[in-house]
Every structure is written in C-alpha cells, then in structure tokens.
Design an enzyme around this catalytic site. Structure first.
Site, mmCIF file in Angstrom:
data_model
loop_
_atom_site.group_PDB
_atom_site.id
_atom_site.type_symbol
_atom_site.label_atom_id
_atom_site.label_comp_id
_atom_site.label_asym_id
_atom_site.label_seq_id
_atom_site.Cartn_x
_atom_site.Cartn_y
_atom_site.Cartn_z
ATOM 1 N N LYS A 91 0.810 -1.226 0.000
ATOM 2 C CA LYS A 91 0.000 0.000 0.000
ATOM 3 C C LYS A 91 0.849 1.284 0.000
ATOM 4 C CE LYS A 91 -4.040 -2.095 2.150
ATOM 5 N NZ LYS A 91 -5.044 -2.030 3.224
ATOM 6 N N ASP B 135 -10.020 2.492 2.725
ATOM 7 C CA ASP B 135 -10.045 1.691 3.962
ATOM 8 C C ASP B 135 -10.744 2.419 5.115
ATOM 9 O OD1 ASP B 135 -8.766 -0.617 3.023
ATOM 10 O OD2 ASP B 135 -6.771 0.219 3.400
#
Ligand code: ATR
Length: 274
Positions: free
Chosen positions: A66, A102
């Site tokens: 990420k 997220d």
C-alpha cells in the site's frame, strides 16, 4: 469489452476481493473481470505496469504494497494523501490515480452497518502503523468527542497525533496512559493477533455500551475481541464489514455506482463460519 481489475498482494491467494467484486458486478450489471495477482515482493511496480499494458482499468492493493502504491501514483485523492497509503488504483492514459477507501469502509461499517454513531463518542485507536494511520482522518470527520491513539511504541502514536493535529486535538501514548479513562469505541488496528499476543489494555477502559472493533477477522472470535468481551465491552465487531465496505467504495470509484453491500457481507459471513 470486459473491463479488467485485480488485487495485487503477496500473499494474495486468500483474498476475498475477487468474490466480493464479482458479486458487486452481478448486482450492478457491470461487465468487469476481477482477478488476484501475486506480485513479487521486489516487483510491484512492474506488475502494475504489466497489468496497465494488458488493458487493466484499475486495481486494489493489499499487504505489503500500500505504501509503494502511494509512491507510484501520478495523482492522489486527498484521503490517500492523508493516509500515506493507497488501496485503490485507477488507470487512465498515463495517469495512475490513487485513492484509499479503507478508512471510509471502517467508518461506514461502524455507523451504517453497526448503527453506532461516532459523533460525541470517546474513541481509542490501538496501533500506530499503516492501518491506524488510514483510519484517523475518516474517524475524525465523524466528530467524536475525543480520540486517543495508544501504541506499544509511544513515539509512533505521538508522531501520528502530531500529523493530524490540524484536524483535531488527538491524544497519544502507550497503553498504560489509557488507565483511568473510559472509551465508547475501541478500534484494534494493531497486528498483535497475528502473533497471538494479547494487548496490555488496562482494566476498566470499556465504557457502558461500548463497541470493540477489530480490523482483523477470521473464523471465530479474534483474540482482541475475546479480550474485549472479558474486559466488559458491550458490542463486538470484526473487520469483515470493513473489508466489504472498502471494496464497495473502490467499486464506486471505478464504476460510479454504489453496490448494496449488505447481501454480500451476509453471504461472506456464512462462508467464513462454514
Ligand atoms: P499495519 O500496516 O497493519 O498497520 P504495521 O505498520 O506493521 O502494520 O503496524 C503494526 C502495528 O501493530 C504497530 O502499531 C505495532 O506496534 P509498534 O509500533 O509498537 O511495533 C502493533 N503491534 C504489532 N504486534 C504487537 C504486539 N504484540 N503488541 C502490541 N502491538 C503490536
């Protein structure tokens, strides 16, 4: 022409994202294909470029890429910039656009699926790594009364609190520093359960009616949720809802339509229990 999407990770075979996005696509009558791609640990950017070359339209990014995805992007959403990490990529011409869904997925699961209103609540966030970082701005946007970041390494929690000081007063420290306080929501963003260690949570931190939320999920109760139950948390939730909601938000980024996450989460819950 079927539009191609994928999730990059290492490992990635366990990923539930292909099944989740296939359900969303059926539900929304979107003609997409979504696969899991194992990128070599030293070959993430090459894997992304290969996928773009093969006509890929977008991708999700999971552990451990990420932060690397964040650095690869030519344009970032404000929430990806804040998170310092990217879990959703969209490709158009030479542009690699990065977003992070997220935190939005976490907040949507808490507020919509679990019906827990964050406004005015005392929130304790456990951990100060990438998962915790991505949750801070979205949590603060829902106007909790306070936010405390607790971490084994206090310095990292304090650095995070400083990084978000322009948004709100955030308190930080090690676990001992939470002793004597009570919280309405305690979110576990640590990876402690991977090593099977219990967190050193002082007694009495769960307020009456409190929600314990673990970003992790698995078959049965996670170690953190078992600990929270024993320490008096009133409501327990694992991260399966967050997983589905971050996917729904990514689907919206790519396709402009928002799938109904409820039936997909319910089906996944049944599968996980089997
Ligand atoms: P992620 O991207 O999943 O957040 P990370 O950046 O490696 O992963 O962060 C892991 C977090 O879990 C950190 O906050 C880490 O605490 P430290 O900063 O003190 O290392 C926390 N963590 C991992 N194992 C732990 C354990 N056994 N007890 C307490 N905290 C733990």
């Amino acid at each position: 022409m079927t539009d191609r999407y994928c999730v990059f990770g290492n490992p990635v075979a366990h990923s539930r994202s292909p099944a989740i996005h296939a359900s969303f696509a059926r539900q929304c009558a979107q003609d997409i294909a979504y696969e899991a791609i194992l990128a070599p640990l030293d070959g993430f950017s090459q894997a992304v470029k290969r996928f773009i070359g093969a006509g890929g339209k977008g991708a999700n990014v999971t552990v451990p890429f990420k932060e690397e995805a964040f650095r690869l992007c030519t344009r970032l959403s404000p929430r990806a910039m804040r998170a310092g990490a990217v879990n959703t990529l969209a490709f158009a011409g030479d542009e690699i656009y990065g977003d992070n869904t997220d935190g939005a997925g976490l907040v949507r699961d808490i507020e919509v699926n679990l019906g827990f209103t964050l406004a005015g609540k005392r929130v304790l966030l456990l951990g100060a790594g990438g998962a915790a970082r991505g949750a801070i701005a979205p949590l603060l946007a829902s106007r909790p009364a306070s936010l405390f970041i607790a971490n084994r390494t206090a310095d990292k929690a304090e650095a995070l609190a400083c990084a978000f000081a322009d948004l709100a007063m955030v308190d930080a420290g090690n676990y001992d520093k939470t002793a004597g306080s009570r919280f309405d929501l305690v979110v576990n963003a640590t990876s402690a359960s991977l090593s099977g260690t219990a967190l050193p949570l002082p007694a009495g931190i769960f307020a009456a009616g409190s929600l314990a939320y673990d970003m992790m999920y698995g078959k049965g109760e996670t170690p953190f949720l078992a600990q929270a139950r024993a320490q008096g948390a009133a409501q327990l939730a694992d991260g399966l809802g967050m997983l589905v909601e971050q996917a729904a938000e990514a689907f919206f980024v790519w396709r402009g339509v928002r799938p109904d996450s409820a039936p997909v989460l319910a089906a996944l819950r049944v599968q996980l229990a089997a």
